[in-house]
Design a protein around this motif. Structure first.
Motif, PDB file in Angstrom:
ATOM      1  N   VAL A  27       0.845  -1.189   0.000  1.00  9.94           N
ATOM      2  CA  VAL A  27       0.000   0.000   0.000  1.00  9.94           C
ATOM      3  C   VAL A  27       0.883   1.242   0.000  1.00  9.94           C
ATOM      4  CG1 VAL A  27      -1.865   1.215   1.180  1.00  9.94           C
ATOM      5  CG2 VAL A  27      -1.710  -1.281   1.327  1.00  9.94           C
ATOM      6  N   ASP A  28       0.636   2.126  -0.949  1.00 11.06           N
ATOM      7  CA  ASP A  28       1.318   3.418  -1.064  1.00 11.06           C
ATOM      8  C   ASP A  28       2.844   3.301  -1.147  1.00 11.06           C
ATOM      9  OD1 ASP A  28      -1.115   4.669  -1.100  1.00 11.06           O
ATOM     10  OD2 ASP A  28      -0.928   5.620   0.852  1.00 11.06           O
ATOM     11  N   PRO A  29       3.344   2.583  -2.158  1.00 12.75           N
ATOM     12  CA  PRO A  29       4.798   2.467  -2.314  1.00 12.75           C
ATOM     13  C   PRO A  29       5.394   3.740  -2.912  1.00 12.75           C
ATOM     14  CG  PRO A  29       3.702   1.315  -4.105  1.00 12.75           C
ATOM     15  CD  PRO A  29       2.620   1.802  -3.182  1.00 12.75           C
ATOM     16  N   GLY A  30       5.886   4.612  -2.055  1.00 13.89           N
ATOM     17  CA  GLY A  30       6.512   5.835  -2.519  1.00 13.89           C
ATOM     18  C   GLY A  30       7.793   5.590  -3.282  1.00 13.89           C
ATOM     19  N   GLU A  31       8.408   4.451  -3.039  1.00 13.18           N
ATOM     20  CA  GLU A  31       9.558   3.993  -3.807  1.00 13.18           C
ATOM     21  C   GLU A  31       9.505   2.474  -3.856  1.00 13.18           C
ATOM     22  OE1 GLU A  31      13.297   5.049  -2.067  1.00 13.18           O
ATOM     23  OE2 GLU A  31      12.572   4.848  -0.012  1.00 13.18           O
ATOM     24  N   ALA A  32      10.158   1.907  -4.875  1.00 15.57           N
ATOM     25  CA  ALA A  32      10.048   0.466  -5.098  1.00 15.57           C
ATOM     26  C   ALA A  32      11.067  -0.344  -4.303  1.00 15.57           C
ATOM     27  CB  ALA A  32      10.200   0.158  -6.588  1.00 15.57           C
ATOM     28  N   ALA A  33      12.244   0.212  -4.086  1.00 15.45           N
ATOM     29  CA  ALA A  33      13.343  -0.579  -3.518  1.00 15.45           C
ATOM     30  C   ALA A  33      13.012  -1.219  -2.173  1.00 15.45           C
ATOM     31  CB  ALA A  33      14.602   0.281  -3.423  1.00 15.45           C
ATOM     32  N   PRO A  34      12.414  -0.519  -1.210  1.00 16.05           N
ATOM     33  CA  PRO A  34      12.101  -1.181   0.063  1.00 16.05           C
ATOM     34  C   PRO A  34      11.133  -2.349  -0.094  1.00 16.05           C
ATOM     35  CG  PRO A  34      11.976   1.196   0.298  1.00 16.05           C
ATOM     36  CD  PRO A  34      12.075   0.915  -1.169  1.00 16.05           C
ATOM     37  N   VAL A  35      10.221  -2.230  -1.046  1.00 22.46           N
ATOM     38  CA  VAL A  35       9.279  -3.311  -1.298  1.00 22.46           C
ATOM     39  C   VAL A  35      10.000  -4.502  -1.901  1.00 22.46           C
ATOM     40  CG1 VAL A  35       7.205  -4.002  -2.553  1.00 22.46           C
ATOM     41  CG2 VAL A  35       7.382  -1.689  -1.595  1.00 22.46           C
ATOM     42  N   GLU A  36      10.818  -4.252  -2.899  1.00 22.81           N
ATOM     43  CA  GLU A  36      11.557  -5.334  -3.546  1.00 22.81           C
ATOM     44  C   GLU A  36      12.449  -6.064  -2.549  1.00 22.81           C
ATOM     45  OE1 GLU A  36      11.886  -3.307  -7.992  1.00 22.81           O
ATOM     46  OE2 GLU A  36      13.347  -2.795  -6.447  1.00 22.81           O
ATOM     47  N   ALA A  37      13.101  -5.311  -1.659  1.00 20.92           N
ATOM     48  CA  ALA A  37      13.973  -5.927  -0.662  1.00 20.92           C
ATOM     49  C   ALA A  37      13.177  -6.784   0.315  1.00 20.92           C
ATOM     50  CB  ALA A  37      14.753  -4.853   0.084  1.00 20.92           C
ATOM     51  N   ALA A  38      12.017  -6.277   0.751  1.00 23.95           N
ATOM     52  CA  ALA A  38      11.197  -7.023   1.705  1.00 23.95           C
ATOM     53  C   ALA A  38      10.621  -8.287   1.082  1.00 23.95           C
ATOM     54  CB  ALA A  38      10.073  -6.137   2.238  1.00 23.95           C
ATOM     55  N   LEU A  39      10.178  -8.193  -0.162  1.00 24.93           N
ATOM     56  CA  LEU A  39       9.652  -9.375  -0.837  1.00 24.93           C
ATOM     57  C   LEU A  39      10.725 -10.455  -0.956  1.00 24.93           C
ATOM     58  CD1 LEU A  39       7.649  -7.662  -3.732  1.00 24.93           C
ATOM     59  CD2 LEU A  39       6.688  -8.705  -1.670  1.00 24.93           C
ATOM     60  N   ALA A  40      11.925 -10.049  -1.340  1.00 23.40           N
ATOM     61  CA  ALA A  40      13.010 -11.013  -1.523  1.00 23.40           C
ATOM     62  C   ALA A  40      13.426 -11.641  -0.199  1.00 23.40           C
ATOM     63  CB  ALA A  40      14.197 -10.322  -2.192  1.00 23.40           C
ATOM     64  N   SER A  41      13.559 -10.819   0.839  1.00 24.84           N
ATOM     65  CA  SER A  41      14.053 -11.338   2.122  1.00 24.84           C
ATOM     66  C   SER A  41      13.031 -12.234   2.810  1.00 24.84           C
ATOM     67  CB  SER A  41      14.438 -10.182   3.042  1.00 24.84           C
ATOM     68  OG  SER A  41      13.303  -9.422   3.417  1.00 24.84           O
ATOM     69  N   ARG A  42      11.759 -11.998   2.551  1.00 25.60           N
ATOM     70  CA  ARG A  42      10.700 -12.766   3.200  1.00 25.60           C
ATOM     71  C   ARG A  42      10.134 -13.866   2.308  1.00 25.60           C
ATOM     72  NH1 ARG A  42       8.165  -9.662   7.561  1.00 25.60           N
ATOM     73  NH2 ARG A  42       9.400  -7.784   7.940  1.00 25.60           N
ATOM     74  N   GLY A  43      10.603 -13.936   1.061  1.00 23.81           N
ATOM     75  CA  GLY A  43      10.114 -14.953   0.133  1.00 23.81           C
ATOM     76  C   GLY A  43       8.656 -14.771  -0.233  1.00 23.81           C
ATOM     77  N   LEU A  44       8.249 -13.526  -0.458  1.00 23.37           N
ATOM     78  CA  LEU A  44       6.844 -13.215  -0.718  1.00 23.37           C
ATOM     79  C   LEU A  44       6.583 -12.995  -2.200  1.00 23.37           C
ATOM     80  CD1 LEU A  44       6.261 -10.660   2.183  1.00 23.37           C
ATOM     81  CD2 LEU A  44       5.720 -13.106   2.173  1.00 23.37           C
ATOM     82  N   ASN A  45       5.340 -13.271  -2.590  1.00 25.62           N
ATOM     83  CA  ASN A  45       4.888 -13.032  -3.958  1.00 25.62           C
ATOM     84  C   ASN A  45       3.957 -11.827  -3.968  1.00 25.62           C
ATOM     85  OD1 ASN A  45       6.071 -15.528  -5.048  1.00 25.62           O
ATOM     86  ND2 ASN A  45       4.508 -16.546  -3.809  1.00 25.62           N
ATOM     87  N   LEU A  46       4.336 -10.767  -4.658  1.00 26.72           N
ATOM     88  CA  LEU A  46       3.491  -9.589  -4.724  1.00 26.72           C
ATOM     89  C   LEU A  46       2.317  -9.844  -5.655  1.00 26.72           C
ATOM     90  CD1 LEU A  46       3.106  -6.653  -3.811  1.00 26.72           C
ATOM     91  CD2 LEU A  46       4.371  -5.955  -5.858  1.00 26.72           C
ATOM     92  N   ARG A  47       1.097  -9.532  -5.173  1.00 23.79           N
ATOM     93  CA  ARG A  47      -0.116  -9.792  -5.953  1.00 23.79           C
ATOM     94  C   ARG A  47      -0.890  -8.531  -6.318  1.00 23.79           C
ATOM     95  NH1 ARG A  47       0.811 -14.611  -8.155  1.00 23.79           N
ATOM     96  NH2 ARG A  47       1.154 -16.247  -6.582  1.00 23.79           N
ATOM     97  N   ALA A  48      -0.684  -7.433  -5.581  1.00 22.20           N
ATOM     98  CA  ALA A  48      -1.433  -6.204  -5.881  1.00 22.20           C
ATOM     99  C   ALA A  48      -0.783  -5.016  -5.201  1.00 22.20           C
ATOM    100  CB  ALA A  48      -2.889  -6.324  -5.427  1.00 22.20           C
ATOM    101  N   VAL A  49      -1.023  -3.852  -5.782  1.00 23.10           N
ATOM    102  CA  VAL A  49      -0.616  -2.580  -5.202  1.00 23.10           C
ATOM    103  C   VAL A  49      -1.873  -1.753  -4.961  1.00 23.10           C
ATOM    104  CG1 VAL A  49       0.637  -0.418  -5.580  1.00 23.10           C
ATOM    105  CG2 VAL A  49       1.640  -2.600  -6.318  1.00 23.10           C
ATOM    106  N   LEU A  50      -2.002  -1.180  -3.769  1.00 26.49           N
ATOM    107  CA  LEU A  50      -3.121  -0.323  -3.413  1.00 26.49           C
ATOM    108  C   LEU A  50      -2.603   1.087  -3.166  1.00 26.49           C
ATOM    109  CD1 LEU A  50      -4.240  -3.210  -2.897  1.00 26.49           C
ATOM    110  CD2 LEU A  50      -5.382  -2.308  -0.868  1.00 26.49           C
ATOM    111  N   LEU A  51      -3.274   2.079  -3.730  1.00 30.10           N
ATOM    112  CA  LEU A  51      -2.893   3.478  -3.569  1.00 30.10           C
ATOM    113  C   LEU A  51      -4.048   4.266  -2.951  1.00 30.10           C
ATOM    114  CD1 LEU A  51      -1.228   4.064  -7.074  1.00 30.10           C
ATOM    115  CD2 LEU A  51      -0.114   3.335  -4.948  1.00 30.10           C
ATOM    116  N   THR A  52      -3.706   5.193  -2.053  1.00 33.54           N
ATOM    117  CA  THR A  52      -4.739   5.987  -1.384  1.00 33.54           C
ATOM    118  C   THR A  52      -4.939   7.364  -2.010  1.00 33.54           C
ATOM    119  OG1 THR A  52      -3.190   6.923   0.244  1.00 33.54           O
ATOM    120  CG2 THR A  52      -4.307   4.845   0.827  1.00 33.54           C
TER     121      THR A  52
END
Length: 254
Positions: A27-52
């Motif tokens: 939700v509200d990714p002001g930048e992509a890098a923190p999301v990409e790092a968290a997905l990789a470190s936690r082994g997560l699959n991104l399915r959607a982005v929500l914006l407010t």
């Protein structure tokens, strides 16, 4: 659902929600890098982005995430958000299959005119409308609109977790203490926040019940807030009280 605040930019939070099968939304990714790092470190699959809302510090990473992961982007009905694949409006329900989640959409004009929030899975994803111990500046809306928006959020269940867009709690709390210096719940909240921040931990999410006890912008009808408003010539009308609080916060420095 696991709820994780990801620090970004100067003081933003990107909210990462994921289930036990490693399916995630952000939700509200002001930048992509923190999301990409968290997905990789936690082994997560991104399915959607929500914006407010449309501000760059809330959508700046959305296009990169959409392109890299091939996911839908849900956003307000606002042409300023060109990355959106789905436009959401007040009263609609967003059903996601992975992770399995359901969010009600509430329009909350005030900070911006097209701002929306997502409510579901025990959380309120509220962008820059409601902050812990504060609320957003009125860049586009009126005090009446913002107060109405906050009142809609205040009616949600008290156990709802308030997931806001910035780490503003300590600064908001210093202002709140000038409004309600005798508020014991506020003092306790600030003591807790000081310990969290000293340990480099987020001060949010907070429960809505805590905000109702401590946040002056949700307490315009409380006697102590009305007392402050009487001293500033704005006691008779809730909108006038809210406007007085917001104007005072806009120039507050401490």
């Amino acid at each position: 659902m696991h709820v994780v605040p990801l620090p970004a930019l100067a003081d933003n939070y990107i909210w990462l929600l994921h289930d036990d099968s490693n399916q995630a939304i952000v939700v509200d990714p002001g930048e992509a890098a923190p999301v990409e790092a968290a997905l990789a470190s936690r082994g997560l699959n991104l399915r959607a982005v929500l914006l407010t809302h449309h501000h760059a510090d809330h959508i700046g990473g959305a296009d990169r995430l959409r392109q890299r992961y091939g996911v839908p982007v849900y956003a307000p009905d606002d042409d300023r958000i060109g990355v959106a694949t789905h436009r959401m409006k007040d009263g609609e329900t967003l059903h996601l299959q992975q992770p399995s989640a359901r969010f009600e959409i509430i329009a909350v004009p005030g900070h911006t005119l097209s701002h929306i929030v997502y409510v579901g899975e025990g959380v309120l994803l509220c962008g820059d409308t409601l902050f812990s111990l504060g609320c957003g500046r009125l860049f586009e809306g009126t005090p009446a609109q913002m107060l109405s928006s906050l009142q809609r959020l205040a009616a949600l269940p008290g156990e709802t977790l308030v997931c806001c867009g910035h780490e503003y709690t300590a600064a908001n709390g210093r202002f709140a203490q000038t409004i309600e210096p005798e508020n014991a719940a506020l003092k306790q909240r600030l003591d807790d926040v000081a310990k969290l921040r000293a340990d480099h931990r987020p001060s949010v999410p907070a429960t809505l019940s805590s905000e109702l006890a401590c946040n002056p912008f949700l307490r315009v009808n409380s006697e102590s807030v009305m007392d402050w408003c009487r001293q500033h010539g704005a006691a008779n009308d809730p909108v006038a009280r809210f406007a007085a609080l917001r104007s005072a916060k806009d120039v507050f420095r401490a």
